[in-house]
Write an enzyme that holds these catalytic residues in place. Sequence first.
Site, mmCIF file in Angstrom:
data_model
loop_
_atom_site.group_PDB
_atom_site.id
_atom_site.type_symbol
_atom_site.label_atom_id
_atom_site.label_comp_id
_atom_site.label_asym_id
_atom_site.label_seq_id
_atom_site.Cartn_x
_atom_site.Cartn_y
_atom_site.Cartn_z
ATOM 1 N N ALA A 118 -13.241 -3.779 -1.947
ATOM 2 C CA ALA A 118 -12.545 -4.823 -2.805
ATOM 3 C C ALA A 118 -11.812 -5.779 -1.798
ATOM 4 C CB ALA A 118 -11.470 -4.218 -3.863
ATOM 5 N N THR A 119 -11.333 -5.311 -0.758
ATOM 6 C CA THR A 119 -10.582 -6.296 0.315
ATOM 7 C C THR A 119 -11.785 -7.460 0.692
ATOM 8 O OG1 THR A 119 -9.251 -4.672 1.126
ATOM 9 C CG2 THR A 119 -9.568 -6.684 2.787
ATOM 10 N N ASN A 128 -2.023 -2.443 -9.455
ATOM 11 C CA ASN A 128 -2.201 -1.081 -8.537
ATOM 12 C C ASN A 128 -0.976 -0.416 -8.639
ATOM 13 O OD1 ASN A 128 -1.959 -3.727 -7.132
ATOM 14 N ND2 ASN A 128 -1.336 -2.215 -5.392
ATOM 15 N N HIS A 134 -14.309 3.359 -4.228
ATOM 16 C CA HIS A 134 -13.456 4.596 -4.116
ATOM 17 C C HIS A 134 -12.326 4.483 -5.023
ATOM 18 C CE1 HIS A 134 -9.874 3.210 -1.500
ATOM 19 N NE2 HIS A 134 -10.749 2.030 -1.632
ATOM 20 N N THR A 151 -26.674 -5.176 6.795
ATOM 21 C CA THR A 151 -27.620 -4.140 6.641
ATOM 22 C C THR A 151 -26.775 -3.391 5.332
ATOM 23 O OG1 THR A 151 -28.415 -3.636 8.612
ATOM 24 C CG2 THR A 151 -28.736 -1.861 7.047
ATOM 25 N N CYS A 205 6.316 1.231 4.220
ATOM 26 C CA CYS A 205 6.918 1.243 5.700
ATOM 27 C C CYS A 205 6.433 0.158 6.668
ATOM 28 C CB CYS A 205 6.532 2.769 6.103
ATOM 29 S SG CYS A 205 7.653 3.496 7.346
HETATM 30 C C1 LIG Z 1 -7.114 -0.577 -3.420
HETATM 31 C C2 LIG Z 1 -7.489 -1.777 -3.911
HETATM 32 C C3 LIG Z 1 -7.866 -3.022 -3.165
HETATM 33 C C4 LIG Z 1 -8.644 -2.718 -1.856
HETATM 34 O O1 LIG Z 1 -9.765 -2.216 -2.033
HETATM 35 P P1 LIG Z 1 -10.564 -1.632 -0.728
HETATM 36 O O2 LIG Z 1 -11.982 -1.202 -1.192
HETATM 37 O O3 LIG Z 1 -9.903 -0.558 -0.334
HETATM 38 O O4 LIG Z 1 -10.745 -2.682 0.248
HETATM 39 C C5 LIG Z 1 -7.909 -4.194 -3.686
HETATM 40 N N1 LIG Z 1 -7.178 -4.599 -4.702
HETATM 41 C C6 LIG Z 1 -6.594 -3.617 -5.414
HETATM 42 C C7 LIG Z 1 -6.043 -4.088 -6.711
HETATM 43 C C8 LIG Z 1 -6.512 -2.327 -5.030
HETATM 44 O O5 LIG Z 1 -6.008 -1.457 -5.918
#
Ligand SMILES: *Cc1c(COP(=O)(O)O)cnc(C)c1O
Length: 406
Positions: free
Chosen positions: A74-75, A154, A204, A243, A330
């Site tokens: 997602a990042t 989150n 994940h 890839t 932290c």
């Molecule tokens: C975990 C999370 C991300 C990051 O996802 P990754 O797949 O770890 O890069 C982005 N946005 C939200 C809201 C998340 O909870």
Amino acid sequence: MSLRHIYLDNNSTTPCDPRVVEAMLPYFYDKPGNAASRNHPFGWVAEEGVDFAREQVADLINVDTKEIIFTSGATEADNLALKGVFEMYSRKGNHIITLDTEHKAVLDSCKKIEKMGGQVTYLSVKRDGIVDLNALENAITDKTILISVMWANNETGVIQPMKEIGDICAKHGVLFMSDATQAVGKIPVDPKAVGVHLMAFTAHKMYGPKGVGALFVNRKNPRVKVTAQMDGGGHERGMRSGTLNVPGIVGFGKAAAIAKKEMAQDMKRLSRLRDKLESALVESLEEVYINGSTEHRMPNVTNLSFKHVEGEGLMMTFNQEIAVSSGSACTSASLEPSYVLMALGLGDDLAHSSIRFSLGRFSTEEEVDYAIEAMKKGVNHMRDLSPIWEMYKDGVDLESVEWSEH
Ligand SMILES: *Cc1c(COP(=O)(O)O)cnc(C)c1O
């Protein structure tokens, strides 16, 4: 999972469902091909795996397979959406609107965009964590190209009014992007139904593997384009070279298929367990506050502040047995209170005294019962040791106390 290790931190990451692992396994050795190898069966088999997974992922969110761009998570999808739109639509405008409470992947992408000459408005949220729709609409200018609002937060699980925001975007001809990482696979998410044009999510956080995610990019009415942020072989319709992570994508697809089938029952079971945990703590302990809207909230999350108890210290009383998150982050220099909770108007102390519980598909009632008792014990223990709690119990007005400074 044994009682000694209770995992209530599913918003950080979820365990990979064993059925997902099983689906992935053949693609590590028996089916090792590169999905871009067009001229031999190894490539075709890998491509078939990817195609099938793309259908499963697209099906979960009710979009076309051509609208799914696989990424590393997602990042990356957030970066691609924000920076990709900023570059692609630079002739139309340079203004983006987002929220104070977004994930760092969105906020830091926006900071970078500001350095590249963009203008970003960071809207504050109301006390319940929900955006003020009037403020949102008023922030739109003739330079606004994109509004980015996360589907579900989150830290608090708060769900934004997606349809209402989508309507505002449509009215003003502005693109609507959403980081839906915490919502996809856990509650029904249909971007087209609410007018979302770009949407980031990841495997994940929905019982799939780490290191694979996707960006949905709307292809019709309007046809949205993003400038690639990764240059190379032109994979993923030229929007994301590299890839393909075939086993990861196959696992993502399987996770999506399971989510589609089991979401309704998971939601029902988890909201009951979450409510049990929450009400047990609110009712049996004094001065416990629920952070964020309880009405518009993910079924698996509760974020609680235990007044006059320091969250990190509290966690240490049980973190050998129970995994949760605290409302403090932290940094290299110090323990910073969560910017999300601060944006909801909590003071430093209440933000520092917060704990996020996020349940998941593999959480059991037994684990929740155990966590309730451990939390009660931990909070009472911390308060027994606390002179501030003693003063509070003696009726001292803590606001009026003059603390000596050294
Ligand atoms: C975990 C999370 C991300 C990051 O996802 P990754 O797949 O770890 O890069 C982005 N946005 C939200 C809201 C998340 O909870």
